[in-house]
Design a protein around this motif. Structure first.
Motif, PDB file in Angstrom:
ATOM      1  N   LEU A  21       8.581  15.426  -5.366  1.00 28.32           N
ATOM      2  CA  LEU A  21       9.216  14.115  -5.309  1.00 28.32           C
ATOM      3  C   LEU A  21       8.920  13.400  -4.001  1.00 28.32           C
ATOM      4  O   LEU A  21       8.708  12.191  -3.986  1.00 28.32           O
ATOM      5  CB  LEU A  21      10.728  14.253  -5.519  1.00 28.32           C
ATOM      6  CG  LEU A  21      11.153  14.627  -6.929  1.00 28.32           C
ATOM      7  CD1 LEU A  21      12.658  14.859  -6.979  1.00 28.32           C
ATOM      8  CD2 LEU A  21      10.748  13.555  -7.922  1.00 28.32           C
ATOM      9  N   ARG A  34       5.463  11.995  -4.306  1.00 29.48           N
ATOM     10  CA  ARG A  34       5.442  10.868  -5.244  1.00 29.48           C
ATOM     11  C   ARG A  34       6.092   9.634  -4.620  1.00 29.48           C
ATOM     12  O   ARG A  34       5.611   8.522  -4.747  1.00 29.48           O
ATOM     13  CB  ARG A  34       6.166  11.246  -6.526  1.00 29.48           C
ATOM     14  CG  ARG A  34       6.131  10.147  -7.575  1.00 29.48           C
ATOM     15  CD  ARG A  34       6.916  10.501  -8.804  1.00 29.48           C
ATOM     16  NE  ARG A  34       6.402  11.693  -9.457  1.00 29.48           N
ATOM     17  CZ  ARG A  34       7.036  12.326 -10.426  1.00 29.48           C
ATOM     18  NH1 ARG A  34       8.221  11.911 -10.833  1.00 29.48           N
ATOM     19  NH2 ARG A  34       6.509  13.400 -10.985  1.00 29.48           N
ATOM     20  N   TRP A  35       7.214   9.829  -3.934  1.00 24.76           N
ATOM     21  CA  TRP A  35       7.937   8.701  -3.362  1.00 24.76           C
ATOM     22  C   TRP A  35       7.245   8.119  -2.137  1.00 24.76           C
ATOM     23  O   TRP A  35       7.520   6.985  -1.759  1.00 24.76           O
ATOM     24  CB  TRP A  35       9.361   9.123  -3.024  1.00 24.76           C
ATOM     25  CG  TRP A  35      10.196   9.371  -4.248  1.00 24.76           C
ATOM     26  CD1 TRP A  35       9.906   9.029  -5.528  1.00 24.76           C
ATOM     27  CD2 TRP A  35      11.449  10.042  -4.298  1.00 24.76           C
ATOM     28  NE1 TRP A  35      10.894   9.434  -6.381  1.00 24.76           N
ATOM     29  CE2 TRP A  35      11.860  10.056  -5.649  1.00 24.76           C
ATOM     30  CE3 TRP A  35      12.256  10.630  -3.343  1.00 24.76           C
ATOM     31  CZ2 TRP A  35      13.045  10.626  -6.058  1.00 24.76           C
ATOM     32  CZ3 TRP A  35      13.445  11.193  -3.752  1.00 24.76           C
ATOM     33  CH2 TRP A  35      13.838  11.196  -5.101  1.00 24.76           C
ATOM     34  N   PRO A  74       7.804   4.407  -3.697  1.00 22.92           N
ATOM     35  CA  PRO A  74       9.232   4.698  -3.503  1.00 22.92           C
ATOM     36  C   PRO A  74      10.079   4.170  -4.661  1.00 22.92           C
ATOM     37  O   PRO A  74       9.753   3.133  -5.244  1.00 22.92           O
ATOM     38  CB  PRO A  74       9.575   3.976  -2.198  1.00 22.92           C
ATOM     39  CG  PRO A  74       8.473   3.021  -1.963  1.00 22.92           C
ATOM     40  CD  PRO A  74       7.286   3.485  -2.719  1.00 22.92           C
ATOM     41  N   PRO A  75      11.138   4.880  -5.006  1.00 19.33           N
ATOM     42  CA  PRO A  75      11.986   4.433  -6.115  1.00 19.33           C
ATOM     43  C   PRO A  75      12.803   3.215  -5.709  1.00 19.33           C
ATOM     44  O   PRO A  75      13.120   3.015  -4.531  1.00 19.33           O
ATOM     45  CB  PRO A  75      12.893   5.642  -6.374  1.00 19.33           C
ATOM     46  CG  PRO A  75      12.966   6.337  -5.062  1.00 19.33           C
ATOM     47  CD  PRO A  75      11.621   6.126  -4.413  1.00 19.33           C
TER      48      PRO A  75
END
Length: 87
Positions: free
Chosen positions: A33, A36-37, A41-42
Motif C-alpha cells: 500500500l 501504491r500510495w 495517493p488515495p
C-alpha cells in the motif's frame, strides 16, 4: 545425543526478544500500500458515506401472507385428493 538436544535449544524462537526489537518491519500489505500510495495517493474519505435515496421495501407481512396462502392451498389440495381417492 545430549549434544543434539543442547543445539536444538539454541535455535528456539524467543518471543520476548522479538517483541522487544526496536525496529519492526512492516507487513507485506503495508509495504504494498505504501508503494501504491506513493505513486497514486488515495483521496479523502468521509467518516460516513453519503446516504443515497431510500427505495421503499415491500412489507414483510405481504411475504408472510403469500407463504401462508401457498401452504393453505397445498393443504386444501391434499385434502381434496385424499377425500376423492386421487393419488
Amino acid at each position: 545425543m545430549s549434544e543434539h538436544g543442547d543445539v536444538q535449544g539454541e535455535f528456539e524462537f524467543d518471543h520476548r526478544w522479538a517483541e522487544a526489537a526496536e525496529h519492526k518491519e512492516p507487513s507485506a500489505r503495508a509495504r504494498m500500500l505504501a508503494a501504491r500510495w506513493k505513486e497514486n495517493p488515495p483521496g479523502p474519505v468521509p467518516f460516513r458515506g453519503e446516504v443515497g435515496p431510500v427505495t421503499p421495501r415491500r412489507s414483510s407481512w405481504i411475504s408472510t401472507a403469500v407463504v401462508l396462502g401457498c401452504v393453505a392451498a397445498v393443504i386444501v389440495l391434499l385434502g381434496y385428493a385424499q377425500t376423492h381417492g386421487l393419488r
